[in-house]
Design a protein around this motif. Structure first.
Motif, mmCIF file in Angstrom:
data_model
loop_
_atom_site.group_PDB
_atom_site.id
_atom_site.type_symbol
_atom_site.label_atom_id
_atom_site.label_comp_id
_atom_site.label_asym_id
_atom_site.label_seq_id
_atom_site.Cartn_x
_atom_site.Cartn_y
_atom_site.Cartn_z
ATOM 1 N N LYS A 185 -8.178 3.934 -3.147
ATOM 2 C CA LYS A 185 -8.980 4.418 -2.363
ATOM 3 C C LYS A 185 -8.868 5.888 -2.075
ATOM 4 O O LYS A 185 -7.663 6.368 -1.708
ATOM 5 C CB LYS A 185 -9.010 3.869 -0.983
ATOM 6 N N THR B 2 -13.721 3.879 -3.659
ATOM 7 C CA THR B 2 -13.087 2.666 -3.996
ATOM 8 C C THR B 2 -12.951 2.410 -5.507
ATOM 9 O O THR B 2 -14.093 2.195 -5.945
ATOM 10 C CB THR B 2 -13.263 1.524 -2.916
ATOM 11 N N TYR C 287 -9.505 9.147 -0.325
ATOM 12 C CA TYR C 287 -10.015 9.956 1.089
ATOM 13 C C TYR C 287 -10.325 11.480 1.263
ATOM 14 O O TYR C 287 -9.640 12.051 0.606
ATOM 15 C CB TYR C 287 -9.005 9.541 2.447
ATOM 16 N N GLU D 78 -12.707 7.815 3.960
ATOM 17 C CA GLU D 78 -12.822 7.239 2.796
ATOM 18 C C GLU D 78 -14.075 7.718 1.859
ATOM 19 O O GLU D 78 -15.271 7.452 2.652
ATOM 20 C CB GLU D 78 -12.785 5.540 2.723
ATOM 21 N N LYS E 148 0.657 -1.239 0.068
ATOM 22 C CA LYS E 148 0.043 0.304 -0.123
ATOM 23 C C LYS E 148 0.937 1.324 -0.288
ATOM 24 O O LYS E 148 1.978 1.360 0.648
ATOM 25 C CB LYS E 148 -1.070 -0.041 1.319
ATOM 26 N N GLU F 6 -11.270 -0.254 -8.459
ATOM 27 C CA GLU F 6 -10.372 -1.307 -8.817
ATOM 28 C C GLU F 6 -10.363 -1.356 -10.291
ATOM 29 O O GLU F 6 -10.965 -0.996 -11.073
ATOM 30 C CB GLU F 6 -11.215 -2.696 -8.570
ATOM 31 N N LYS G 122 -5.920 -1.588 -6.420
ATOM 32 C CA LYS G 122 -7.016 -0.881 -5.559
ATOM 33 C C LYS G 122 -6.742 0.439 -5.274
ATOM 34 O O LYS G 122 -5.666 0.739 -4.593
ATOM 35 C CB LYS G 122 -7.361 -1.811 -4.556
#
Length: 172
Positions: free
Chosen positions: A151, A162, A153, A159, A2, A164, A149
Motif C-alpha cells: 500500500k 494498493t 501512502y 492511502e 506488516k 498485490e 500486499k
C-alpha cells in the motif's frame, strides 16, 4: 506481518514520529532507508531500522542491514553505494548475494516497486522531496505466506494505491 518503509526524510522529525503514531498498532517493523540527516539516537528514529544515506553524517548508522520479517529476509540500504540512479544491476547482485527476498532502498526519491525474479524491490520515494510526483510517499508492505500486499501512502492524504503480488513459495 506488516512493514512500513520510508526514506529520504532529510531532517524531518515530527513526520517520522507521526508515522509511528498512525501505524504503530498495525506495523511490526519500521524501516528508514537513509538520508534522515538525524543522529542515530534521535527520538524521531526510535523503533526504526535505519541505514546511513549519502547525506547522513552520523557514522553510527549501519551502511546496510539484513532484517528478518516473518519468513523473509529484507535487505535495507540507501542505494547510493549501488548506483541505483544508473540502474538496478548492482543492487540486484547484492540482493542475490545476501539471500534477500525483499530489498528496501531510497536515494532516488522516486516511488517504485518491482518484482525481479523472486525478489521484491521497494523504493518508498521521499516524504520530504519527492521526485516524479507531488505526493510525499511511504509504503506499508504486508508479507503473507505466498503474497505481498503493498500500500502506497501520501503522507498528507492517506492511502493512494494498493498492489498485490502473488508468488510461489519455492521461488517459481
Amino acid at each position: 506481518m506488516k512493514v512500513l518503509v520510508v526514506s529520504d526524510s532529510h531532517g524531518l522529525t515530527s513526520e517520522l514520529e507521526q508515522l509511528r503514531e498512525r501505524h504503530g498498532e498495525e506495523v511490526e517493523l519500521f524501516i528508514h532507508c537513509g538520508d534522515s540527516e538525524l543522529s542515530a539516537d534521535h527520538p524521531a528514529l526510535i523503533n526504526y531500522a535505519v541505514v546511513r544515506g549519502n547525506c547522513d553524517g552520523d557514522g553510527r548508522h549501519s551502511a546496510e542491514l539484513l532484517q528478518e520479517a516473518g519468513n523473509r529476509k529484507i535487505l535495507i540500504t540507501h542505494g547510493h553505494r549501488y548506483s541505483v540512479k544508473s540502474g538496478m544491476m548492482k543492487l540486484s547482485y547484492k540482493a542475490r548475494e545476501s539471500g534477500a527476498d525483499i530489498v528496501c532502498f531510497g536515494h532516488t526519491h522516486y516511488l517504485g516497486a518491482e518484482m525481479v525474479y523472486d525478489t521484491l524491490f521497494i523504493n518508498p520515494g521521499s516524504i520530504r522531496l519527492p521526485r516524479g510526483r507531488r505526493e510525499r510517499t511511504y509504503v506499508i508492505l504486508e508479507i503473507l505466506e505466498n503474497e505481498y500486499k503493498l500500500k502506497v501512502y501520501d503522507y498528507d492524504k492517506g492511502e493512494i494505491i494498493t498492489l498485490e503480488q502473488t508468488f510461489s513459495s519455492n521461488g517459481d
